[in-house]
Each structure stands twice: as C-alpha cells, then as structure tokens.
Design a protein around this motif. Structure first.
Motif, mmCIF file in Angstrom:
data_model
loop_
_atom_site.group_PDB
_atom_site.id
_atom_site.type_symbol
_atom_site.label_atom_id
_atom_site.label_comp_id
_atom_site.label_asym_id
_atom_site.label_seq_id
_atom_site.Cartn_x
_atom_site.Cartn_y
_atom_site.Cartn_z
ATOM 1 N N ALA A 1 0.038 11.396 -1.811
ATOM 2 C CA ALA A 1 -0.190 10.037 -1.384
ATOM 3 C C ALA A 1 -0.179 10.070 0.140
ATOM 4 O O ALA A 1 0.866 10.189 0.751
ATOM 5 N N LEU A 2 -1.352 9.961 0.736
ATOM 6 C CA LEU A 2 -1.511 10.022 2.179
ATOM 7 C C LEU A 2 -1.574 8.613 2.740
ATOM 8 O O LEU A 2 -2.316 7.771 2.223
ATOM 9 N N TRP A 3 -0.817 8.359 3.816
ATOM 10 C CA TRP A 3 -0.897 7.048 4.468
ATOM 11 C C TRP A 3 -2.283 6.896 5.092
ATOM 12 O O TRP A 3 -2.689 7.668 5.950
ATOM 13 N N TRP A 4 -3.023 5.884 4.655
ATOM 14 C CA TRP A 4 -4.325 5.559 5.245
ATOM 15 C C TRP A 4 -4.844 4.296 4.581
ATOM 16 O O TRP A 4 -4.825 4.190 3.350
ATOM 17 N N PRO A 5 -5.294 3.298 5.356
ATOM 18 C CA PRO A 5 -5.822 2.058 4.768
ATOM 19 C C PRO A 5 -7.154 2.304 4.052
ATOM 20 O O PRO A 5 -8.224 2.140 4.631
ATOM 21 N N TYR A 6 -7.068 2.705 2.792
ATOM 22 C CA TYR A 6 -8.234 3.108 2.003
ATOM 23 C C TYR A 6 -8.471 2.117 0.875
ATOM 24 O O TYR A 6 -7.560 1.804 0.109
ATOM 25 N N ARG A 7 -9.696 1.594 0.795
ATOM 26 C CA ARG A 7 -10.082 0.676 -0.282
ATOM 27 C C ARG A 7 -9.096 -0.490 -0.412
ATOM 28 O O ARG A 7 -8.557 -0.762 -1.479
ATOM 29 N N ILE A 8 -8.862 -1.195 0.685
ATOM 30 C CA ILE A 8 -7.940 -2.328 0.620
ATOM 31 C C ILE A 8 -8.444 -3.458 1.507
ATOM 32 O O ILE A 8 -8.943 -3.230 2.612
ATOM 33 N N GLY B 1 -4.477 -3.973 7.922
ATOM 34 C CA GLY B 1 -4.168 -3.169 9.090
ATOM 35 C C GLY B 1 -2.754 -3.422 9.600
ATOM 36 O O GLY B 1 -2.025 -2.490 9.946
ATOM 37 N N THR B 2 -2.347 -4.677 9.631
ATOM 38 C CA THR B 2 -0.999 -5.029 10.071
ATOM 39 C C THR B 2 0.044 -4.488 9.106
ATOM 40 O O THR B 2 1.062 -3.910 9.514
ATOM 41 N N TRP B 3 -0.191 -4.699 7.806
ATOM 42 C CA TRP B 3 0.743 -4.192 6.799
ATOM 43 C C TRP B 3 0.856 -2.667 6.878
ATOM 44 O O TRP B 3 1.939 -2.112 6.747
ATOM 45 N N ALA B 4 -0.275 -2.011 7.090
ATOM 46 C CA ALA B 4 -0.290 -0.549 7.145
ATOM 47 C C ALA B 4 0.508 -0.036 8.342
ATOM 48 O O ALA B 4 1.274 0.924 8.236
ATOM 49 N N LEU B 5 0.341 -0.674 9.503
ATOM 50 C CA LEU B 5 1.075 -0.246 10.691
ATOM 51 C C LEU B 5 2.572 -0.490 10.534
ATOM 52 O O LEU B 5 3.394 0.339 10.961
ATOM 53 N N ASP B 6 2.946 -1.607 9.925
ATOM 54 C CA ASP B 6 4.367 -1.868 9.652
ATOM 55 C C ASP B 6 4.943 -0.745 8.791
ATOM 56 O O ASP B 6 6.053 -0.257 9.036
ATOM 57 N N SER B 7 4.179 -0.347 7.791
ATOM 58 C CA SER B 7 4.635 0.708 6.886
ATOM 59 C C SER B 7 4.676 2.056 7.587
ATOM 60 O O SER B 7 5.587 2.868 7.367
#
Length: 319
Positions: A46-53, A60-66
């Motif tokens: 499971a690689l961190w990357w905003p994929y298919r969302i 983008g904001t949620w991903a950076l928080d994570s």
C-alpha cells in the motif's frame, strides 16, 4: 450507554477514525463484520499516493495530512508497518498533478537514467510504503490503548446499530458495504488482483498506471515478499484470483525488472476497492431517533493515502 461513538467498519478508514475519536476523549467502539486481516485494506499494496480518488482538492489536503502522520510513524517501522521507501512513478509528470504535489518533499522529475526502458518520463519520490497487516494490527492496538474496543458484529441497518449500541454518534466507515447499508448505488467495486513473490533483490517500488486501462504495472518491496500488481476491473465482484491475470501481472513486472520473472510465487490476493461516483462521501445527518450519523466512505484505491485526513475531518463532525 455502552459508548458514545460507534464506528462501523474495521478497515483502515474505520480503525484510523476510531483512533482519532478515542484519543480526543471519546468512548469508542468499532463493529466490524470481519477481522482486520480479512478486510480490503489488508490486501492493499500500500503506497501513499492520491490515486483514483475525488474530489481532487479535498483529497490532496487529506493526503498531505496523512503523509505527515506516516512520516512520523516511519520512525517505528517494525511496530507500525510504515517505511519511507524510494521509487519511480513512470509516465507521470509534475505538471499533471494537483497542488498537493508541491508539498511532497523530494518529489521530482526522474532523469533518463532513472527510468526503465520504454518509459520517456516519470517521477522519483521517497514516500510511505505500508505493510498493511502489520499496520492494521497496530491501529487496533493503539485504539485499545486509548480505551476503545473492537467487536465482530454484523450490522443490517443504522437503526439496529444505534438501538443495540446505545451510541448517540455513529460513523459509517463500511466501504463497499455502504452500497447496501445506506443504501448508496453510486458505490461500485474496482477489483484489484496482486501476486506475492519472493523478493529477488528489489529495494525500490515502481508504478506505471494508465487511468484509461484496467491493467497496471507495479511492484512494492514489503518485508518477506514483493507485491506485484495489478488490475483495476470496474464492476467486477469476484474475489477469486484469475490465473491468466496473475501470469500477465508477473510478465508486465518482469519487463521492468527481469529477475521478477523467475521469482517463486508465494500467493495471490484480490480486493475490491470501494469506488464512488462523485468521490468520497464525508457528510453527516440525523437518524430518526436523533443520533448523529457521520459518513466516511467511498475512498476508492486511496483509502490508506487519505485515512488520517479523512479521520480528522469525520471526527470534527462529531462535535
């Protein structure tokens, strides 16, 4: 009242949301129809990357928080399952990414000598790669340490869950299960198949994903195995591994790293990504009895990537 918050769903979204709520002082119970290692989350790469969302701006904001949380957790990799690993995203350019990309330290265009043959462009990055079975167990342990509980319970309606739990706040993190539970027909499965092989010495991850194709190529070095992928078959519900698809996955990965073609196969995995038309649903409403129902589902193939950001957004709705 057995607990003032009931979280429905024991995958990465449900457990992360439960942890955030419990550590904010809430009494939290998680009800899940299956153990964590049987959820879709356990199958993830499971690689961190905003994929298919979607929606893209919020994602983008949620991903950076994570990302910031995972960067901290990587200091305890054996415990949390989170490591920072370098690799290449082939066929991607910085100009094609959202505003979030500028805040990912070290993300840059790959030079010609850093790309496999056949790829003209790509990006290099060192980002979180998560061993999901380890991470899910760690999340559950962290929840229990914060006073929360996890139970195996089947929920057929929100009314039933509220009546049996006595909770005044319910959080719906049921993933694809929300299709029937809500009901929400805009949810659909995107089937992903993986092949696990002995690692022939691969130390970096690699991805080449064509959004217009059901076939993707990626490999992720996890402890004790190399994870090969994959597929993105929309509206396919089967959880049975397909032998032809598995052979094609190995062949695609071997074209990038030839030693993979001779690696011993350890197993096969299939998961159904909970994709939703319109993207993630993060909303709240009142149930007929007055309890607050918060929805947090529809994360597609990026649940791990946005888990902490979405958890905090959902928890803020609990008051």
């Amino acid at each position: 009242m057995n607990g003032d918050v009931l979280v429905l769903g024991g995958g990465v979204i449900g457990l992360t949301t439960a942890v955030v709520l419990a550590e904010s002082g809430r009494r939290v119970r998680v009800w899940s129809r299956e153990p964590g290692d049987a959820t879709t989350s356990a199958v993830a790469g499971a690689l961190w990357w905003p994929y298919r969302i979607e929606p893209e701006a919020l994602a983008g904001t949620w991903a950076l928080d994570s990302l910031r949380v995972y960067e901290e957790l990587a200091a305890r990799a054996e415990e949390t399952g989170v490591r920072i690993v370098p690799g290449v995203h082939a066929d991607l350019r910085l100009a094609g990414l959202g505003a979030w990309a500028a805040k990912v330290e070290g993300l840059r265009a790959a030079g010609p000598g850093e790309l496999p043959a056949g790829y003209a462009a790509g990006l290099r990055a060192s980002i979180p790669l998560i061993d999901m079975p380890v991470h899910l167990r760690w999340l559950e342990k962290r929840l229990v340490e914060a006073g929360g509980t996890v139970e195996r319970r089947l929920v057929t309606s929100f009314g039933q869950a509220q009546a049996e739990s006595g909770a005044r706040v319910l959080v719906n993190c049921t993933g694809l299960g929300a299709r029937e539970l809500v009901p929400d027909p805009s949810l659909r499965p995107v089937r992903g198949q993986l092949v696990l092989v002995e690692n022939p010495g691969v130390t970096e991850w690699f991805t080449a994903a064509d959004a217009a194709s059901a076939e993707t190529t990626y490999f992720f070095p996890q402890p004790g195995r190399l994870v090969l992928g994959g597929t993105a078959d929309e509206d396919v519900w089967s959880l049975e591994p397909d032998a032809a698809a598995a052979a094609a996955i190995v062949a695609r990965c071997a074209r990038v790293h030839p030693a993979i073609g001779d690696a011993r196969v350890l197993g096969h995995r299939v998961g159904l990504r909970p994709a939703r038309s319109g993207g993630v649903r993060l909303t709240s409403e009142r149930l007929p009895g007055g309890a607050l129902l918060i929805h947090n589902y529809g994360h597609g193939g990026a649940g791990v990537t946005v888990a902490w950001g979405c958890a905090r957004a959902a928890a803020s709705r609990a008051g």
